[in-house]
Scaffold this motif. Sequence first.
Motif, PDB file in Angstrom:
ATOM      1  N   VAL A 189     -55.896  34.064 -50.682  1.00 27.95           N
ATOM      2  CA  VAL A 189     -56.032  32.781 -49.978  1.00 27.95           C
ATOM      3  C   VAL A 189     -54.666  32.130 -49.780  1.00 27.95           C
ATOM      4  CG1 VAL A 189     -56.963  30.436 -50.136  1.00 27.95           C
ATOM      5  CG2 VAL A 189     -58.386  32.380 -50.800  1.00 27.95           C
ATOM      6  N   MET A 190     -53.852  32.136 -50.822  1.00 25.45           N
ATOM      7  CA  MET A 190     -52.531  31.509 -50.757  1.00 25.45           C
ATOM      8  C   MET A 190     -51.619  32.237 -49.767  1.00 25.45           C
ATOM      9  SD  MET A 190     -50.229  30.489 -54.053  1.00 25.45           S
ATOM     10  CE  MET A 190     -48.663  29.625 -53.910  1.00 25.45           C
ATOM     11  N   HIS A 191     -51.627  33.546 -49.834  1.00 25.27           N
ATOM     12  CA  HIS A 191     -50.826  34.390 -48.939  1.00 25.27           C
ATOM     13  C   HIS A 191     -51.293  34.220 -47.491  1.00 25.27           C
ATOM     14  CE1 HIS A 191     -48.996  38.710 -48.395  1.00 25.27           C
ATOM     15  NE2 HIS A 191     -48.570  37.863 -47.475  1.00 25.27           N
ATOM     16  N   PHE A 192     -52.603  34.182 -47.296  1.00 29.07           N
ATOM     17  CA  PHE A 192     -53.160  34.032 -45.949  1.00 29.07           C
ATOM     18  C   PHE A 192     -52.794  32.679 -45.355  1.00 29.07           C
ATOM     19  CE2 PHE A 192     -56.901  32.371 -43.500  1.00 29.07           C
ATOM     20  CZ  PHE A 192     -56.637  33.053 -42.324  1.00 29.07           C
ATOM     21  N   VAL A 203     -48.046  36.319 -60.263  1.00 26.26           N
ATOM     22  CA  VAL A 203     -48.257  35.259 -61.252  1.00 26.26           C
ATOM     23  C   VAL A 203     -49.582  34.542 -60.994  1.00 26.26           C
ATOM     24  CG1 VAL A 203     -47.396  33.010 -62.039  1.00 26.26           C
ATOM     25  CG2 VAL A 203     -45.816  34.916 -61.774  1.00 26.26           C
ATOM     26  N   VAL A 204     -49.887  34.289 -59.729  1.00 22.81           N
ATOM     27  CA  VAL A 204     -51.166  33.657 -59.369  1.00 22.81           C
ATOM     28  C   VAL A 204     -52.327  34.568 -59.752  1.00 22.81           C
ATOM     29  CG1 VAL A 204     -52.600  32.862 -57.442  1.00 22.81           C
ATOM     30  CG2 VAL A 204     -50.171  32.266 -57.519  1.00 22.81           C
ATOM     31  N   LEU A 205     -52.177  35.859 -59.517  1.00 24.72           N
ATOM     32  CA  LEU A 205     -53.207  36.831 -59.898  1.00 24.72           C
ATOM     33  C   LEU A 205     -53.462  36.784 -61.395  1.00 24.72           C
ATOM     34  CD1 LEU A 205     -55.021  39.385 -59.627  1.00 24.72           C
ATOM     35  CD2 LEU A 205     -52.911  40.750 -59.681  1.00 24.72           C
ATOM     36  N   GLU A 206     -52.410  36.795 -62.186  1.00 27.83           N
ATOM     37  CA  GLU A 206     -52.554  36.777 -63.640  1.00 27.83           C
ATOM     38  C   GLU A 206     -53.098  35.446 -64.140  1.00 27.83           C
ATOM     39  OE1 GLU A 206     -52.337  39.069 -65.956  1.00 27.83           O
ATOM     40  OE2 GLU A 206     -51.929  40.614 -64.457  1.00 27.83           O
ATOM     41  N   PHE A 207     -52.687  34.362 -63.507  1.00 26.89           N
ATOM     42  CA  PHE A 207     -53.124  33.030 -63.936  1.00 26.89           C
ATOM     43  C   PHE A 207     -54.618  32.820 -63.706  1.00 26.89           C
ATOM     44  CE2 PHE A 207     -53.826  28.465 -63.205  1.00 26.89           C
ATOM     45  CZ  PHE A 207     -53.284  27.923 -64.368  1.00 26.89           C
ATOM     46  N   THR A 208     -55.105  33.299 -62.542  1.00 26.87           N
ATOM     47  CA  THR A 208     -56.513  33.093 -62.192  1.00 26.87           C
ATOM     48  C   THR A 208     -57.404  34.261 -62.605  1.00 26.87           C
ATOM     49  OG1 THR A 208     -56.182  34.055 -59.977  1.00 26.87           O
ATOM     50  CG2 THR A 208     -55.883  31.674 -60.216  1.00 26.87           C
ATOM     51  N   GLY A 209     -56.783  35.433 -62.865  1.00 26.14           N
ATOM     52  CA  GLY A 209     -57.578  36.617 -63.171  1.00 26.14           C
ATOM     53  C   GLY A 209     -58.336  37.124 -61.969  1.00 26.14           C
ATOM     54  N   SER A 210     -57.842  36.779 -60.772  1.00 22.76           N
ATOM     55  CA  SER A 210     -58.563  37.102 -59.540  1.00 22.76           C
ATOM     56  C   SER A 210     -57.602  37.386 -58.403  1.00 22.76           C
ATOM     57  CB  SER A 210     -59.476  35.928 -59.159  1.00 22.76           C
ATOM     58  OG  SER A 210     -59.896  36.010 -57.815  1.00 22.76           O
ATOM     59  N   LEU A 211     -57.873  38.429 -57.629  1.00 23.85           N
ATOM     60  CA  LEU A 211     -57.069  38.748 -56.450  1.00 23.85           C
ATOM     61  C   LEU A 211     -57.392  37.793 -55.303  1.00 23.85           C
ATOM     62  CD1 LEU A 211     -54.949  40.830 -55.507  1.00 23.85           C
ATOM     63  CD2 LEU A 211     -56.826  42.214 -54.600  1.00 23.85           C
ATOM     64  N   LEU A 219     -60.787  45.984 -60.851  1.00 25.76           N
ATOM     65  CA  LEU A 219     -60.019  45.529 -59.697  1.00 25.76           C
ATOM     66  C   LEU A 219     -59.725  44.035 -59.737  1.00 25.76           C
ATOM     67  CD1 LEU A 219     -61.721  47.583 -56.840  1.00 25.76           C
ATOM     68  CD2 LEU A 219     -59.587  48.087 -58.047  1.00 25.76           C
ATOM     69  N   CYS A 220     -60.528  43.287 -60.514  1.00 22.53           N
ATOM     70  CA  CYS A 220     -60.315  41.832 -60.648  1.00 22.53           C
ATOM     71  C   CYS A 220     -60.269  41.151 -59.288  1.00 22.53           C
ATOM     72  CB  CYS A 220     -59.029  41.550 -61.429  1.00 22.53           C
ATOM     73  SG  CYS A 220     -59.020  42.227 -63.105  1.00 22.53           S
ATOM     74  N   LEU A 221     -61.208  41.462 -58.436  1.00 25.48           N
ATOM     75  CA  LEU A 221     -61.207  40.910 -57.081  1.00 25.48           C
ATOM     76  C   LEU A 221     -61.543  39.429 -57.062  1.00 25.48           C
ATOM     77  CD1 LEU A 221     -62.979  43.820 -55.157  1.00 25.48           C
ATOM     78  CD2 LEU A 221     -60.524  43.357 -55.352  1.00 25.48           C
ATOM     79  N   ILE A 222     -62.608  39.048 -57.755  1.00 26.41           N
ATOM     80  CA  ILE A 222     -63.030  37.640 -57.782  1.00 26.41           C
ATOM     81  C   ILE A 222     -63.442  37.271 -59.203  1.00 26.41           C
ATOM     82  CG2 ILE A 222     -64.670  35.933 -56.926  1.00 26.41           C
ATOM     83  CD1 ILE A 222     -64.920  37.505 -54.366  1.00 26.41           C
ATOM     84  N   ASN A 223     -62.961  36.145 -59.669  1.00 30.99           N
ATOM     85  CA  ASN A 223     -63.324  35.652 -60.990  1.00 30.99           C
ATOM     86  C   ASN A 223     -64.256  34.456 -60.848  1.00 30.99           C
ATOM     87  OD1 ASN A 223     -63.428  35.106 -63.709  1.00 30.99           O
ATOM     88  ND2 ASN A 223     -61.383  34.189 -63.809  1.00 30.99           N
ATOM     89  N   LYS A 224     -63.712  33.346 -60.402  1.00 28.86           N
ATOM     90  CA  LYS A 224     -64.495  32.146 -60.127  1.00 28.86           C
ATOM     91  C   LYS A 224     -64.248  31.771 -58.667  1.00 28.86           C
ATOM     92  CE  LYS A 224     -63.930  30.587 -64.900  1.00 28.86           C
ATOM     93  NZ  LYS A 224     -63.362  29.537 -65.798  1.00 28.86           N
ATOM     94  N   PRO A 225     -65.144  32.163 -57.774  1.00 30.60           N
ATOM     95  CA  PRO A 225     -64.905  32.039 -56.326  1.00 30.60           C
ATOM     96  C   PRO A 225     -64.419  30.671 -55.861  1.00 30.60           C
ATOM     97  CG  PRO A 225     -66.931  33.230 -56.738  1.00 30.60           C
ATOM     98  CD  PRO A 225     -66.473  32.722 -58.068  1.00 30.60           C
ATOM     99  N   VAL A 226     -65.111  29.614 -56.262  1.00 28.98           N
ATOM    100  CA  VAL A 226     -64.747  28.273 -55.792  1.00 28.98           C
ATOM    101  C   VAL A 226     -63.391  27.855 -56.348  1.00 28.98           C
ATOM    102  CG1 VAL A 226     -65.385  25.844 -55.769  1.00 28.98           C
ATOM    103  CG2 VAL A 226     -67.158  27.592 -55.504  1.00 28.98           C
ATOM    104  N   GLN A 227     -63.206  28.046 -57.658  1.00 29.18           N
ATOM    105  CA  GLN A 227     -61.939  27.669 -58.279  1.00 29.18           C
ATOM    106  C   GLN A 227     -60.780  28.508 -57.744  1.00 29.18           C
ATOM    107  OE1 GLN A 227     -61.974  27.363 -62.565  1.00 29.18           O
ATOM    108  NE2 GLN A 227     -64.040  26.518 -62.612  1.00 29.18           N
ATOM    109  N   ASP A 228     -61.021  29.802 -57.556  1.00 30.05           N
ATOM    110  CA  ASP A 228     -59.983  30.682 -57.034  1.00 30.05           C
ATOM    111  C   ASP A 228     -59.574  30.261 -55.624  1.00 30.05           C
ATOM    112  OD1 ASP A 228     -60.244  32.089 -59.366  1.00 30.05           O
ATOM    113  OD2 ASP A 228     -61.469  33.680 -58.500  1.00 30.05           O
ATOM    114  N   ALA A 229     -60.570  29.947 -54.799  1.00 24.78           N
ATOM    115  CA  ALA A 229     -60.304  29.531 -53.424  1.00 24.78           C
ATOM    116  C   ALA A 229     -59.527  28.218 -53.395  1.00 24.78           C
ATOM    117  CB  ALA A 229     -61.609  29.393 -52.649  1.00 24.78           C
ATOM    118  N   LEU A 230     -59.938  27.265 -54.236  1.00 27.54           N
ATOM    119  CA  LEU A 230     -59.261  25.969 -54.295  1.00 27.54           C
ATOM    120  C   LEU A 230     -57.832  26.113 -54.799  1.00 27.54           C
ATOM    121  CD1 LEU A 230     -62.094  23.628 -55.637  1.00 27.54           C
ATOM    122  CD2 LEU A 230     -61.096  23.648 -53.343  1.00 27.54           C
TER     123      LEU A 230
END
Length: 265
Positions: free
Chosen positions: A193-196, A180-188, A65-76
């Motif tokens: 965060v960006m959409h929200f 594109v953001v999903l593929e770039f970060t490997g994380s949903l 599902l690739c929900l979270i890869n690197k939580p802090v980096q993904d959030a930032l």
Amino acid sequence: MKKLLIVSVKTIIFFIGWAIVASIIPFPHFTNPAIWRFFAELIPFLSIVAFTLVFTMIEKRKTPLCLINKPVQDALFGLTGGILWLGLAIGLLALLGNIHFEGINKIVLLWLWILSALINTIMQELLVRGYLYQMIKQNYNVVAATVVSTALFTFAHGGAFEAGIIPVLNVLTMSLLMTVVLEFTGSLFAPIVMHFFWNSIGAIILGGVSLAEDYPNLINMTFSGTELLSGGIYKIEGSVVVLVLNITFILGIILISRNRLECKN
């Protein structure tokens, strides 16, 4: 041919099944609009979570599902992207004189409205870029998964078709940007965060983005000038400025991704 049939059936059952279940589950009637909206968003969210769990369990978790890869980096990344995305859109339209801010409203249970917007955002991303996206990508490729997820996302925002070509293109390119953001970060997590940020700040705080009609807005944003720039009654999501920004962000992230791969090689 067999694989195409299996993937197609899974996609139809997942999407249509979710839509049916989410629409038939009853919930109590609440006179408070904030509480009513919360449950109106909660039911589809719980439905998509349930469908995701069932399908992944049936496949014995073969589809990541690739929900979270690197939580802090993904959030930032998602937060920074959201600030730039919305900030540039509002800033450019304000500089062009197409939007103005006039007064502030009082919103009861503001936190609950924002929570409802968060639930809605997670539901949308799980629906089109969760199990379905990864399942199609695993069986075919990124292009196929992107085409299907973008089509479903655009279909789910069917109201844009009544608004004209620019709102439709904005919905379509927004979906491409989130992919594109999903593929770039490997994380949903990053596109969520960006959409929200776009939905909550853009709609509930600034009043410049369209959500469900009952969502309130803290600041009154008015639009003037040509509808092509201002978006008119469709707010900034009807503006060609947002379309240009969407395309610019998409191309920028793709370029950064390619440069990063070249450096690794």
